[in-house]
Write a protein that holds these residues in place. Structure first.
Motif, PDB file in Angstrom:
ATOM      1  N   ILE A  91     -17.645 -23.212 -22.884  1.00  0.00           N
ATOM      2  CA  ILE A  91     -17.098 -22.136 -22.059  1.00  0.00           C
ATOM      3  C   ILE A  91     -17.806 -20.843 -22.447  1.00  0.00           C
ATOM      4  CG2 ILE A  91     -15.043 -20.799 -21.459  1.00  0.00           C
ATOM      5  CD1 ILE A  91     -13.389 -23.306 -22.153  1.00  0.00           C
ATOM      6  N   THR A  92     -18.399 -20.185 -21.456  1.00  0.00           N
ATOM      7  CA  THR A  92     -19.078 -18.914 -21.658  1.00  0.00           C
ATOM      8  C   THR A  92     -18.369 -17.853 -20.832  1.00  0.00           C
ATOM      9  OG1 THR A  92     -21.167 -20.091 -21.928  1.00  0.00           O
ATOM     10  CG2 THR A  92     -21.304 -17.722 -21.489  1.00  0.00           C
ATOM     11  N   THR A  93     -18.013 -16.739 -21.473  1.00  0.00           N
ATOM     12  CA  THR A  93     -17.318 -15.659 -20.769  1.00  0.00           C
ATOM     13  C   THR A  93     -18.184 -14.419 -20.764  1.00  0.00           C
ATOM     14  OG1 THR A  93     -15.182 -16.539 -21.467  1.00  0.00           O
ATOM     15  CG2 THR A  93     -15.222 -14.250 -20.706  1.00  0.00           C
ATOM     16  N   ARG A  94     -18.314 -13.849 -19.563  1.00  0.00           N
ATOM     17  CA  ARG A  94     -19.066 -12.601 -19.402  1.00  0.00           C
ATOM     18  C   ARG A  94     -18.269 -11.717 -18.440  1.00  0.00           C
ATOM     19  NH1 ARG A  94     -25.411 -11.688 -18.505  1.00  0.00           N
ATOM     20  NH2 ARG A  94     -25.270  -9.464 -18.144  1.00  0.00           N
ATOM     21  N   ASN A  95     -17.977 -10.524 -18.894  1.00  0.00           N
ATOM     22  CA  ASN A  95     -17.114  -9.611 -18.145  1.00  0.00           C
ATOM     23  C   ASN A  95     -15.792 -10.321 -17.875  1.00  0.00           C
ATOM     24  OD1 ASN A  95     -19.115  -7.647 -18.244  1.00  0.00           O
ATOM     25  ND2 ASN A  95     -20.046  -8.355 -16.332  1.00  0.00           N
ATOM     26  N   ASP A  96     -15.412 -10.498 -16.626  1.00  0.00           N
ATOM     27  CA  ASP A  96     -14.126 -11.141 -16.335  1.00  0.00           C
ATOM     28  C   ASP A  96     -14.272 -12.568 -15.802  1.00  0.00           C
ATOM     29  OD1 ASP A  96     -15.252 -10.515 -13.923  1.00  0.00           O
ATOM     30  OD2 ASP A  96     -13.384  -9.834 -12.995  1.00  0.00           O
ATOM     31  N   THR A  97     -15.476 -13.161 -15.950  1.00  0.00           N
ATOM     32  CA  THR A  97     -15.725 -14.503 -15.417  1.00  0.00           C
ATOM     33  C   THR A  97     -16.059 -15.469 -16.547  1.00  0.00           C
ATOM     34  OG1 THR A  97     -16.569 -13.556 -13.359  1.00  0.00           O
ATOM     35  CG2 THR A  97     -17.114 -15.853 -13.804  1.00  0.00           C
ATOM     36  N   SER A  98     -15.387 -16.610 -16.554  1.00  0.00           N
ATOM     37  CA  SER A  98     -15.664 -17.669 -17.523  1.00  0.00           C
ATOM     38  C   SER A  98     -16.292 -18.851 -16.796  1.00  0.00           C
ATOM     39  CB  SER A  98     -14.371 -18.132 -18.208  1.00  0.00           C
ATOM     40  OG  SER A  98     -13.819 -17.105 -18.992  1.00  0.00           O
ATOM     41  N   THR A  99     -17.373 -19.360 -17.346  1.00  0.00           N
ATOM     42  CA  THR A  99     -18.031 -20.546 -16.793  1.00  0.00           C
ATOM     43  C   THR A  99     -17.803 -21.700 -17.764  1.00  0.00           C
ATOM     44  OG1 THR A  99     -19.722 -19.193 -15.736  1.00  0.00           O
ATOM     45  CG2 THR A  99     -20.221 -21.532 -16.016  1.00  0.00           C
ATOM     46  N   VAL A 113     -19.339 -28.359 -13.544  1.00  0.00           N
ATOM     47  CA  VAL A 113     -19.533 -26.937 -13.829  1.00  0.00           C
ATOM     48  C   VAL A 113     -18.600 -26.162 -12.920  1.00  0.00           C
ATOM     49  CG1 VAL A 113     -21.187 -25.029 -13.889  1.00  0.00           C
ATOM     50  CG2 VAL A 113     -21.956 -27.364 -14.381  1.00  0.00           C
ATOM     51  N   SER A 114     -17.789 -25.268 -13.509  1.00  0.00           N
ATOM     52  CA  SER A 114     -16.869 -24.454 -12.710  1.00  0.00           C
ATOM     53  C   SER A 114     -16.747 -23.090 -13.367  1.00  0.00           C
ATOM     54  CB  SER A 114     -15.491 -25.121 -12.618  1.00  0.00           C
ATOM     55  OG  SER A 114     -14.932 -25.271 -13.905  1.00  0.00           O
ATOM     56  N   ASN A 115     -16.197 -22.139 -12.603  1.00  0.00           N
ATOM     57  CA  ASN A 115     -15.948 -20.838 -13.205  1.00  0.00           C
ATOM     58  C   ASN A 115     -14.564 -20.338 -12.823  1.00  0.00           C
ATOM     59  OD1 ASN A 115     -16.471 -20.052 -10.585  1.00  0.00           O
ATOM     60  ND2 ASN A 115     -18.201 -18.748 -11.077  1.00  0.00           N
ATOM     61  N   ASP A 116     -14.090 -19.352 -13.575  1.00  0.00           N
ATOM     62  CA  ASP A 116     -12.764 -18.784 -13.385  1.00  0.00           C
ATOM     63  C   ASP A 116     -12.897 -17.272 -13.463  1.00  0.00           C
ATOM     64  OD1 ASP A 116     -10.009 -18.661 -13.117  1.00  0.00           O
ATOM     65  OD2 ASP A 116      -9.704 -18.700 -15.294  1.00  0.00           O
ATOM     66  N   PRO A 117     -12.546 -16.505 -12.475  1.00  0.00           N
ATOM     67  CA  PRO A 117     -11.826 -16.953 -11.288  1.00  0.00           C
ATOM     68  C   PRO A 117     -12.643 -17.971 -10.493  1.00  0.00           C
ATOM     69  CG  PRO A 117     -12.311 -14.582 -11.175  1.00  0.00           C
ATOM     70  CD  PRO A 117     -12.841 -15.085 -12.469  1.00  0.00           C
ATOM     71  N   SER A 118     -11.911 -18.909  -9.880  1.00  0.00           N
ATOM     72  CA  SER A 118     -12.516 -20.078  -9.255  1.00  0.00           C
ATOM     73  C   SER A 118     -13.290 -19.739  -7.989  1.00  0.00           C
ATOM     74  CB  SER A 118     -11.427 -21.098  -8.952  1.00  0.00           C
ATOM     75  OG  SER A 118     -12.002 -22.269  -8.437  1.00  0.00           O
ATOM     76  N   THR A 119     -14.614 -19.592  -8.154  1.00  0.00           N
ATOM     77  CA  THR A 119     -15.492 -19.371  -6.998  1.00  0.00           C
ATOM     78  C   THR A 119     -16.566 -20.439  -6.910  1.00  0.00           C
ATOM     79  OG1 THR A 119     -16.942 -17.943  -8.303  1.00  0.00           O
ATOM     80  CG2 THR A 119     -15.159 -16.873  -7.053  1.00  0.00           C
ATOM     81  N   PHE A 120     -16.637 -21.307  -7.923  1.00  0.00           N
ATOM     82  CA  PHE A 120     -17.723 -22.276  -7.980  1.00  0.00           C
ATOM     83  C   PHE A 120     -17.233 -23.527  -8.681  1.00  0.00           C
ATOM     84  CE2 PHE A 120     -21.427 -24.098 -10.175  1.00  0.00           C
ATOM     85  CZ  PHE A 120     -22.320 -24.208  -9.128  1.00  0.00           C
ATOM     86  N   ASN A 121     -17.571 -24.708  -8.112  1.00  0.00           N
ATOM     87  CA  ASN A 121     -17.265 -25.981  -8.748  1.00  0.00           C
ATOM     88  C   ASN A 121     -18.323 -26.974  -8.294  1.00  0.00           C
ATOM     89  OD1 ASN A 121     -16.237 -28.292  -9.864  1.00  0.00           O
ATOM     90  ND2 ASN A 121     -14.144 -27.926  -9.180  1.00  0.00           N
ATOM     91  N   ARG A 122     -19.063 -27.555  -9.258  1.00  0.00           N
ATOM     92  CA  ARG A 122     -20.150 -28.471  -8.915  1.00  0.00           C
ATOM     93  C   ARG A 122     -20.127 -29.642  -9.886  1.00  0.00           C
ATOM     94  NH1 ARG A 122     -26.326 -28.013 -10.142  1.00  0.00           N
ATOM     95  NH2 ARG A 122     -27.085 -29.720  -8.874  1.00  0.00           N
ATOM     96  N   SER A 123     -20.310 -30.840  -9.357  1.00  0.00           N
ATOM     97  CA  SER A 123     -20.401 -32.042 -10.186  1.00  0.00           C
ATOM     98  C   SER A 123     -21.758 -32.690  -9.968  1.00  0.00           C
ATOM     99  CB  SER A 123     -19.294 -33.034  -9.822  1.00  0.00           C
ATOM    100  OG  SER A 123     -18.036 -32.500 -10.125  1.00  0.00           O
ATOM    101  N   TYR A 124     -22.318 -33.235 -11.045  1.00  0.00           N
ATOM    102  CA  TYR A 124     -23.585 -33.958 -10.949  1.00  0.00           C
ATOM    103  C   TYR A 124     -23.681 -34.925 -12.114  1.00  0.00           C
ATOM    104  CZ  TYR A 124     -25.321 -30.586 -14.414  1.00  0.00           C
ATOM    105  OH  TYR A 124     -25.489 -29.809 -15.524  1.00  0.00           O
TER     106      TYR A 124
END
Length: 181
Positions: free
Chosen positions: A28-36, A88-99
């Motif tokens: 989990i990587t957090t930058r500003n207010d978004t966590s990936t 791979v996803s981020n929060d707030p939830s704007t992206f969700n990808r599976s591979y």
């Protein structure tokens, strides 16, 4: 085997090992207010067969001088494979990808080395001079392949690396030991 001024030695080794396992990772990587978040889980298999023989001869010229010749020959082969699923996803939830990632590699070949030593001892215990010449030869080939696939099993990225051919090195060294005290 030791015969007065001659010492002969011979040895061999064989190693056949396989390792199997499962892996799980969460980052989990957090930058500003978004966590990936990157989560992965999968299976792997590693292993291979290697073998070698070595032998040598020590010739004691006299109590103060020795010449040694050593040789080694062998073969190594390694095989690796892995399959992992990623999300791979981020929060707030704007992206969700599976591979998925599928990887494999093979490496192996023959090798040999030859070492020649000359040791000169002096009157004081531990006082000596050693000259050494060494050559190593390897004729290895290597292939690795990795593919990323989407949820529909379509390849989205692929990479293949191939290395082939011999390599040789030469080395010389001199060690001088003089105990102080």
């Amino acid at each position: 085997l030791r015969k007065e001024r001659f010492n002969f030695y011979l040895g061999a080794d064989v190693n056949n090992r396989m390792m199997f396992g499962e892996s799980t990772n969460e980052n989990i990587t957090t930058r500003n207010d978004t966590s990936t978040r990157v989560f992965s889980s999968g299976m792997f298999q590693n292993g291979g067969l290697s073998y070698g023989v070595r032998g040598g001869l020590d010739f004691t010229i006299n109590a103060m001088n020795t010449i040694s010749l050593g040789v080694r020959y062998g073969n190594r082969n390694m095989n690796n494979s892995s399959e992992s699923d990623f999300n791979v996803s981020n929060d707030p939830s704007t992206f969700n990808r599976s591979y998925s990632s599928i990887g494999s590699s093979e490496r192996g070949g023959d090798f040999y080395s030859v070492t020649l030593d000359y040791t000169k001892k002096f009157a004081t215990k531990g006082h000596e001079l050693v000259f050494q010449l060494n050559t190593d030869y390897r004729d290895f080939s290597e292939m690795s392949e990795n593919q990323l696939t989407d949820i529909n099993h379509m390849i989205t990225f692929g990479q293949k690396n191939i290395e082939d051919g011999p390599g040789i090195s030469y080395r010389g060294k001199i060690d001088y030991t003089l105990p102080l005290g």
